[in-house]
Structures are given as structure tokens and as C-alpha cells.
Design a protein around this motif. Structure first.
Motif, short mmCIF file in Angstrom:
data_model
loop_
_atom_site.label_atom_id
_atom_site.label_comp_id
_atom_site.label_asym_id
_atom_site.label_seq_id
_atom_site.Cartn_x
_atom_site.Cartn_y
_atom_site.Cartn_z
N LYS A 28 89.69 71.98 33.93
CA LYS A 28 91.13 72.32 33.90
C LYS A 28 91.97 71.04 33.99
CE LYS A 28 90.70 76.88 35.94
NZ LYS A 28 90.39 77.53 37.22
N LEU A 29 91.52 70.10 34.80
CA LEU A 29 92.27 68.85 34.95
C LEU A 29 92.09 67.96 33.72
CD1 LEU A 29 91.58 68.11 38.73
CD2 LEU A 29 93.74 68.85 37.71
N MET A 30 90.90 67.97 33.13
CA MET A 30 90.64 67.15 31.94
C MET A 30 91.41 67.68 30.72
SD MET A 30 86.59 66.48 32.44
CE MET A 30 86.18 65.70 30.91
N GLU A 31 91.58 69.01 30.67
CA GLU A 31 92.32 69.61 29.56
C GLU A 31 93.61 70.22 30.09
OE1 GLU A 31 89.50 72.28 27.79
OE2 GLU A 31 88.23 70.64 27.14
N HIS A 32 94.28 69.46 30.94
CA HIS A 32 95.43 69.99 31.69
C HIS A 32 96.53 70.52 30.78
CE1 HIS A 32 99.16 69.70 34.09
NE2 HIS A 32 98.42 70.40 34.89
N GLU A 33 96.80 69.78 29.71
CA GLU A 33 97.90 70.16 28.81
C GLU A 33 97.67 71.54 28.19
OE1 GLU A 33 101.44 70.03 27.14
OE2 GLU A 33 100.70 68.58 28.61
N SER A 34 96.47 71.77 27.69
CA SER A 34 96.22 73.07 27.06
C SER A 34 96.10 74.17 28.12
CB SER A 34 94.97 73.03 26.17
OG SER A 34 93.86 72.69 26.92
N PHE A 35 95.61 73.83 29.32
CA PHE A 35 95.55 74.80 30.41
C PHE A 35 96.96 75.27 30.77
CE2 PHE A 35 95.21 75.36 35.20
CZ PHE A 35 94.73 76.64 35.13
#
Lengths: 152, 104
Positions: A28-35
């Protein structure tokens, strides 16, 4: 033997939840923008997407830390149970109201359908409840033993 | 130390798994600035600055409010060079680079 089983089972369950939470929080933190973008599409929590997109992974990491430290494990299981109940309630709501939205969960779990995710979450919630109960029982067992050994 | 073994293994495995399923793929769409459009604008025509309310910057389009229909822009995406530093459209001449949803 029985007490060994009782102490190993919560330890194994704690490790499984640590694996789950650290994995999903990291993705979630690595793909924060899409999350955050997926959360913002939710009719229920869309207006709180910005804060929730940070709060959820942080809570998962805090719960993992509590599960990791044996003396705090009881609180870790309590946190896990609360998180799982919250996630399960959210998924139930989504199934009834916005079925066609993509899942806002992390990693491979986001590839599950909403129904599969609901079953997975119910299983995890039950597991957390069992482990929490076992941890509380273990504490009681130790306390009773200590009392019985106290010299008169 | 033994009591931390399972937990440590779980953390290690989680980090390994997330490294393999994390940011390995490029986003499907370029990053865009998404706006909720008020008033009636047909897709392909410029939108007035005052009628575009900034929603978010993302590769994924958000869901706007009352976007049920098929005629006018409801949620529209603009490129970075069409938006100023205050997240507003630069002027009244910007044509949406992408329209995510429509309204009547």
C-alpha cells in the motif's frame, strides 16, 4: 503437551498476521498513489481517502509490531481483531452497494473478487478471535500456576 | 531470541513478497490532474477555470458526484502543463486530455 500447543498456536497465528499486515502495508505504501485513488472512488470513505491511505498501512504496521513482541501480543491480537472486523464490515458494505469498484487492498490480495475477499476476511477474523482468546487463557493459566506455587 | 524467530521470518517473507509484487509495473496511464466539472461542457471543448474543481492527481480517475449520463463532461483529466501551481486550470482555454465520466 496441551500447554505447549496453546503457546505455539498463537505464535504461529501471530506470524501469519505479521506476514499479512507487513506485506499489505508495504505494498500500500509502495503504490500509495493508486491506493489513494482507489480509496477516493469509494462512496463510503472517498472524502477521507488522503488520511486513510496513510492511516491504514500505519495501523497495520503498529499491529504487526505488537504481534511481534510476545509481551504485547495480547494487544496485537485485539488490534488484529478490530482491524479485521472493520475491513470485513467495509467489504460487506462494498458488496451490497458498489460491487464494480476495484479492491483497495495491497498486493496479490487485490486480485481477489469481493466475495473471495469477504470469505478470506471472515476466516482471518475468526483466526484473530481464537488467537486472542488463547492468549488470554494462557495468561490465566500462568497466573493460576503462580498462585498455587506460592508458599503458605 | 527463539521467541522472535517466527515473527522475524514473517517480516522477512513479507518484505520479499512485496518486493516482487510492488512497483514493478509502470502505471497504465500517465499521471493526470482530475477535476469535477460543473456546468455543461461537451467533450473536446475547453472548460472555464471557474467550472473545474480540483479532485486529485493520479493515474486512476476518481468517481465524481452526480456523474450519471452521457452528454457533458463530469470528471475530466488534464495534463500537468494545463494546470497551475494552485491546482487550478491555467486559463479558460484548456481542453480535457481525458474524460472519465459524463453527465446529462
Amino acid at each position: 503437551m496441551n500447554s505447549i500447543k496453546k503457546s505455539i498456536i498463537p505464535e504461529v497465528i501471530a506470524a501469519l498476521f505479521i506476514l499479512l499486515f507487513v506485506y499489505t502495508a508495504t505494498t500500500k505504501l509502495m503504490e500509495h498513489e493508486s491506493f489513494r485513488a482507489v480509496l477516493s472512488q469509494s462512496p463510503l470513505i472517498g472524502n477521507k481517502a488522503k488520511i486513510l491511505s496513510w492511516l491504514i498501512p500505519i495501523l497495520e504496521l503498529i499491529t504487526s509490531t505488537l504481534l511481534f513482541i510476545p509481551s504485547f501480543r495480547k494487544w496485537g491480537f485485539a488490534g488484529t481483531f478490530i482491524l479485521m472486523v472493520t475491513f470485513t464490515s467495509y467489504i460487506t458494505y462494498m458488496i451490497f452497494f458498489t460491487k464494480n469498484l476495484p479492491c483497495s487492498c495491497g498486493g496479490v490480495i487485490s486480485r481477489m473478487t469481493w466475495s473471495q475477499h469477504l470469505i478470506f476476511n471472515i476466516f482471518c477474523t475468526a483466526l484473530a478471535a481464537i488467537a486472542w482468546r488463547l492468549t488470554l487463557k494462557n495468561k490465566l493459566f500462568v497466573a493460576i500456576n503462580r498462585n498455587s506455587r506460592t508458599p503458605a | 531470541m527463539k521467541k522472535y524467530f517466527l515473527g522475524s521470518m514473517a517480516v522477512l517473507l513479507a518484505l520479499v513478497f512485496s518486493a516482487f509484487t510492488g512497483t514493478r509495473k509502470k502505471p497504465a496511464f500517465p499521471d493526470m490532474y482530475w477535476f469535477q466539472i460543473s456546468n455543461q461542457y461537451t467533450p473536446g471543448y475547453p472548460v472555464d477555470q471557474a467550472d473545474a474543481t480540483f479532485m486529485l492527481e493520479s493515474t486512476v480517475a476518481p468517481i465524481g458526484s452526480a456523474c450519471t449520463g452521457s452528454t457533458y463532461d463530469c470528471v475530466a483529466g488534464f495534463n500537468a502543463d494545463q494546470v497551475n501551481s494552485s491546482n487550478q486550470l491555467k486559463d479558460d482555454l484548456e481542453i480535457p486530455a481525458d474524460v472519465a465520466s459524463l453527465k446529462n
